[in-house]
Design a protein around this motif. Structure first.
Motif, PDB file in Angstrom:
ATOM      1  N   PRO A  84     -12.591   1.583  -0.072  1.00 37.60           N
ATOM      2  CA  PRO A  84     -13.296   2.154  -0.194  1.00 37.60           C
ATOM      3  C   PRO A  84     -14.631   1.323   1.050  1.00 37.60           C
ATOM      4  CG  PRO A  84     -12.280   1.185  -2.245  1.00 37.60           C
ATOM      5  CD  PRO A  84     -12.183   0.726  -1.062  1.00 37.60           C
ATOM      6  N   SER A  85     -15.716   2.700   1.252  1.00 38.54           N
ATOM      7  CA  SER A  85     -16.367   2.024   1.985  1.00 38.54           C
ATOM      8  C   SER A  85     -17.805   1.515   1.077  1.00 38.54           C
ATOM      9  CB  SER A  85     -17.485   3.442   2.214  1.00 38.54           C
ATOM     10  OG  SER A  85     -17.696   4.452   1.134  1.00 38.54           O
ATOM     11  N   GLU A  86     -17.719   0.873  -0.141  1.00 38.04           N
ATOM     12  CA  GLU A  86     -18.310   0.739  -0.727  1.00 38.04           C
ATOM     13  C   GLU A  86     -17.431  -0.229  -1.945  1.00 38.04           C
ATOM     14  OE1 GLU A  86     -21.561   2.341  -2.426  1.00 38.04           O
ATOM     15  OE2 GLU A  86     -21.952   3.306  -1.510  1.00 38.04           O
ATOM     16  N   GLY A  87     -18.388  -2.102  -1.451  1.00 41.63           N
ATOM     17  CA  GLY A  87     -17.499  -3.204  -2.162  1.00 41.63           C
ATOM     18  C   GLY A  87     -16.575  -3.893  -1.445  1.00 41.63           C
ATOM     19  N   GLY A  88     -16.235  -4.727  -1.561  1.00 44.51           N
ATOM     20  CA  GLY A  88     -14.504  -5.050  -1.598  1.00 44.51           C
ATOM     21  C   GLY A  88     -15.141  -6.177  -1.192  1.00 44.51           C
ATOM     22  N   TYR A  89     -14.097  -6.470   0.247  1.00 43.61           N
ATOM     23  CA  TYR A  89     -14.386  -7.694   1.172  1.00 43.61           C
ATOM     24  C   TYR A  89     -14.076  -7.208   2.768  1.00 43.61           C
ATOM     25  CZ  TYR A  89     -12.750 -11.807   4.162  1.00 43.61           C
ATOM     26  OH  TYR A  89     -13.101 -12.846   5.432  1.00 43.61           O
ATOM     27  N   THR A  90     -13.375  -5.785   2.672  1.00 43.67           N
ATOM     28  CA  THR A  90     -13.332  -5.117   4.157  1.00 43.67           C
ATOM     29  C   THR A  90     -13.763  -3.965   4.131  1.00 43.67           C
ATOM     30  OG1 THR A  90     -11.050  -5.048   3.307  1.00 43.67           O
ATOM     31  CG2 THR A  90     -11.742  -6.387   4.796  1.00 43.67           C
ATOM     32  N   PRO A  91     -14.797  -3.275   3.884  1.00 36.84           N
ATOM     33  CA  PRO A  91     -15.213  -1.482   2.744  1.00 36.84           C
ATOM     34  C   PRO A  91     -14.977  -1.152   4.296  1.00 36.84           C
ATOM     35  CG  PRO A  91     -17.579  -3.519   3.044  1.00 36.84           C
ATOM     36  CD  PRO A  91     -16.181  -4.041   3.049  1.00 36.84           C
ATOM     37  N   GLY A  92     -14.474   0.071   3.875  1.00 39.04           N
ATOM     38  CA  GLY A  92     -14.523   1.472   5.459  1.00 39.04           C
ATOM     39  C   GLY A  92     -13.233   0.672   5.599  1.00 39.04           C
ATOM     40  N   ASP A  93     -12.765  -0.455   6.177  1.00 37.57           N
ATOM     41  CA  ASP A  93     -11.673  -0.694   7.017  1.00 37.57           C
ATOM     42  C   ASP A  93     -10.180  -0.441   6.538  1.00 37.57           C
ATOM     43  OD1 ASP A  93     -13.090  -2.493   7.635  1.00 37.57           O
ATOM     44  OD2 ASP A  93     -12.829  -3.605   7.990  1.00 37.57           O
ATOM     45  N   SER A  94      -9.824  -0.388   7.297  1.00 33.73           N
ATOM     46  CA  SER A  94      -8.387   0.425   7.514  1.00 33.73           C
ATOM     47  C   SER A  94      -7.143  -0.784   8.219  1.00 33.73           C
ATOM     48  CB  SER A  94      -7.681   1.539   7.220  1.00 33.73           C
ATOM     49  OG  SER A  94      -8.457   1.803   9.121  1.00 33.73           O
ATOM     50  N   TYR A  95      -6.285  -0.207   7.414  1.00 30.60           N
ATOM     51  CA  TYR A  95      -4.503  -0.555   8.277  1.00 30.60           C
ATOM     52  C   TYR A  95      -3.439  -0.084   8.508  1.00 30.60           C
ATOM     53  CZ  TYR A  95      -6.957  -5.425   7.008  1.00 30.60           C
ATOM     54  OH  TYR A  95      -8.098  -5.856   7.683  1.00 30.60           O
ATOM     55  N   ASP A  96      -2.779  -0.041  10.007  1.00 28.73           N
ATOM     56  CA  ASP A  96      -1.568   0.908   9.329  1.00 28.73           C
ATOM     57  C   ASP A  96      -0.883  -0.373   9.887  1.00 28.73           C
ATOM     58  OD1 ASP A  96      -3.293   3.331  10.520  1.00 28.73           O
ATOM     59  OD2 ASP A  96      -3.201   3.596  12.254  1.00 28.73           O
ATOM     60  N   ILE A  97       0.051   0.091   8.792  1.00 28.45           N
ATOM     61  CA  ILE A  97       1.241  -0.901   8.806  1.00 28.45           C
ATOM     62  C   ILE A  97       2.977  -0.633   9.068  1.00 28.45           C
ATOM     63  CG2 ILE A  97       2.722  -2.166   6.986  1.00 28.45           C
ATOM     64  CD1 ILE A  97       0.062  -2.144   6.005  1.00 28.45           C
ATOM     65  N   TYR A  98       3.116  -1.531  10.104  1.00 24.81           N
ATOM     66  CA  TYR A  98       4.390  -0.503  10.704  1.00 24.81           C
ATOM     67  C   TYR A  98       5.756  -1.809  10.056  1.00 24.81           C
ATOM     68  CZ  TYR A  98       1.445   2.461  13.462  1.00 24.81           C
ATOM     69  OH  TYR A  98       1.239   3.507  14.247  1.00 24.81           O
ATOM     70  N   PHE A  99       6.809  -1.090   9.362  1.00 24.76           N
ATOM     71  CA  PHE A  99       7.997  -1.690   9.266  1.00 24.76           C
ATOM     72  C   PHE A  99       9.211  -1.553   9.601  1.00 24.76           C
ATOM     73  CE2 PHE A  99       6.273   1.486   5.571  1.00 24.76           C
ATOM     74  CZ  PHE A  99       7.434   1.885   5.751  1.00 24.76           C
ATOM     75  N   ASP A 100      10.488  -2.350   9.599  1.00 19.03           N
ATOM     76  CA  ASP A 100      11.653  -1.826   9.838  1.00 19.03           C
ATOM     77  C   ASP A 100      12.084  -1.071   9.014  1.00 19.03           C
ATOM     78  OD1 ASP A 100      12.258  -3.840   8.733  1.00 19.03           O
ATOM     79  OD2 ASP A 100      12.616  -4.962   9.841  1.00 19.03           O
ATOM     80  N   GLU A 101      13.682  -0.777   9.088  1.00 19.17           N
ATOM     81  CA  GLU A 101      13.987  -0.145   7.926  1.00 19.17           C
ATOM     82  C   GLU A 101      14.914  -0.756   6.652  1.00 19.17           C
ATOM     83  OE1 GLU A 101      16.591  -2.783  10.744  1.00 19.17           O
ATOM     84  OE2 GLU A 101      15.481  -1.145  11.324  1.00 19.17           O
ATOM     85  N   GLU A 102      14.534  -2.166   6.842  1.00 25.22           N
ATOM     86  CA  GLU A 102      14.440  -2.849   5.209  1.00 25.22           C
ATOM     87  C   GLU A 102      13.388  -3.701   5.006  1.00 25.22           C
ATOM     88  OE1 GLU A 102      16.626  -6.652   6.757  1.00 25.22           O
ATOM     89  OE2 GLU A 102      18.712  -6.234   7.285  1.00 25.22           O
ATOM     90  N   PHE A 103      11.998  -2.739   5.827  1.00 26.39           N
ATOM     91  CA  PHE A 103      10.814  -2.590   4.884  1.00 26.39           C
ATOM     92  C   PHE A 103       9.405  -4.296   5.470  1.00 26.39           C
ATOM     93  CE2 PHE A 103      12.729   0.738   2.473  1.00 26.39           C
ATOM     94  CZ  PHE A 103      12.756   1.664   3.222  1.00 26.39           C
ATOM     95  N   MET A 104      10.561  -4.888   6.465  1.00 25.82           N
ATOM     96  CA  MET A 104      10.280  -6.238   6.332  1.00 25.82           C
ATOM     97  C   MET A 104       8.496  -5.751   7.346  1.00 25.82           C
ATOM     98  SD  MET A 104      11.018  -8.024   4.641  1.00 25.82           S
ATOM     99  CE  MET A 104      10.158  -9.840   5.314  1.00 25.82           C
ATOM    100  N   ILE A 105       7.557  -6.306   7.432  1.00 27.49           N
ATOM    101  CA  ILE A 105       6.445  -6.030   8.429  1.00 27.49           C
ATOM    102  C   ILE A 105       6.903  -6.646   9.813  1.00 27.49           C
ATOM    103  CG2 ILE A 105       3.210  -5.750   8.563  1.00 27.49           C
ATOM    104  CD1 ILE A 105       2.757  -6.212   5.717  1.00 27.49           C
TER     105      ILE A 105
END
Length: 79
Positions: A7-28
Motif C-alpha cells: 500500500p502507498s501508506e504505512g509499513g516499511y516499503t510504502p508503494g514499492d513492489s516486487y516482481d518475483i520469478y520462480f522455477d517449476e519447483e516454486f524456488m525464487i
C-alpha cells in the motif's frame, strides 16, 4: 511470475513492489524491486540454495552487472 505490491501508506516499503520469478519447483530465481513512483528498479538473483533440515535458503543475491552482492554465511536453523 508473481507481483507483490505494498500500500502507498504505512509499513516499511510504502508503494514499492516486487516482481518475483520462480522455477517449476516454486524456488525464487530472481526478483525485481520497483520503488514507489518508478524512481528506482533493481533486479537480483536468488542462487546458491542450501537445504537446512528441509528449509531451502538462498545464500547469494546479486545484480546482473555485479555492482550489488549480498551473501549469507554461518546459517543455522533451530527448532
Amino acid at each position: 511470475m508473481l507481483t507483490v505490491s505494498y500500500p502507498s501508506e504505512g509499513g516499511y516499503t510504502p508503494g514499492d513492489s516486487y516482481d518475483i520469478y520462480f522455477d517449476e519447483e516454486f524456488m525464487i530465481q530472481e526478483w525485481v524491486y520497483k520503488s514507489a513512483g518508478g524512481g528506482r528498479e533493481m533486479a537480483t538473483t536468488w542462487e546458491d540454495y542450501e537445504d537446512f533440515d528441509g528449509l531451502k535458503i538462498s545464500k547469494m543475491h546479486k545484480s546482473e552487472d555485479g555492482s550489488f552482492e549480498l551473501f549469507f554465511t554461518d546459517i543455522s536453523v533451530e527448532d
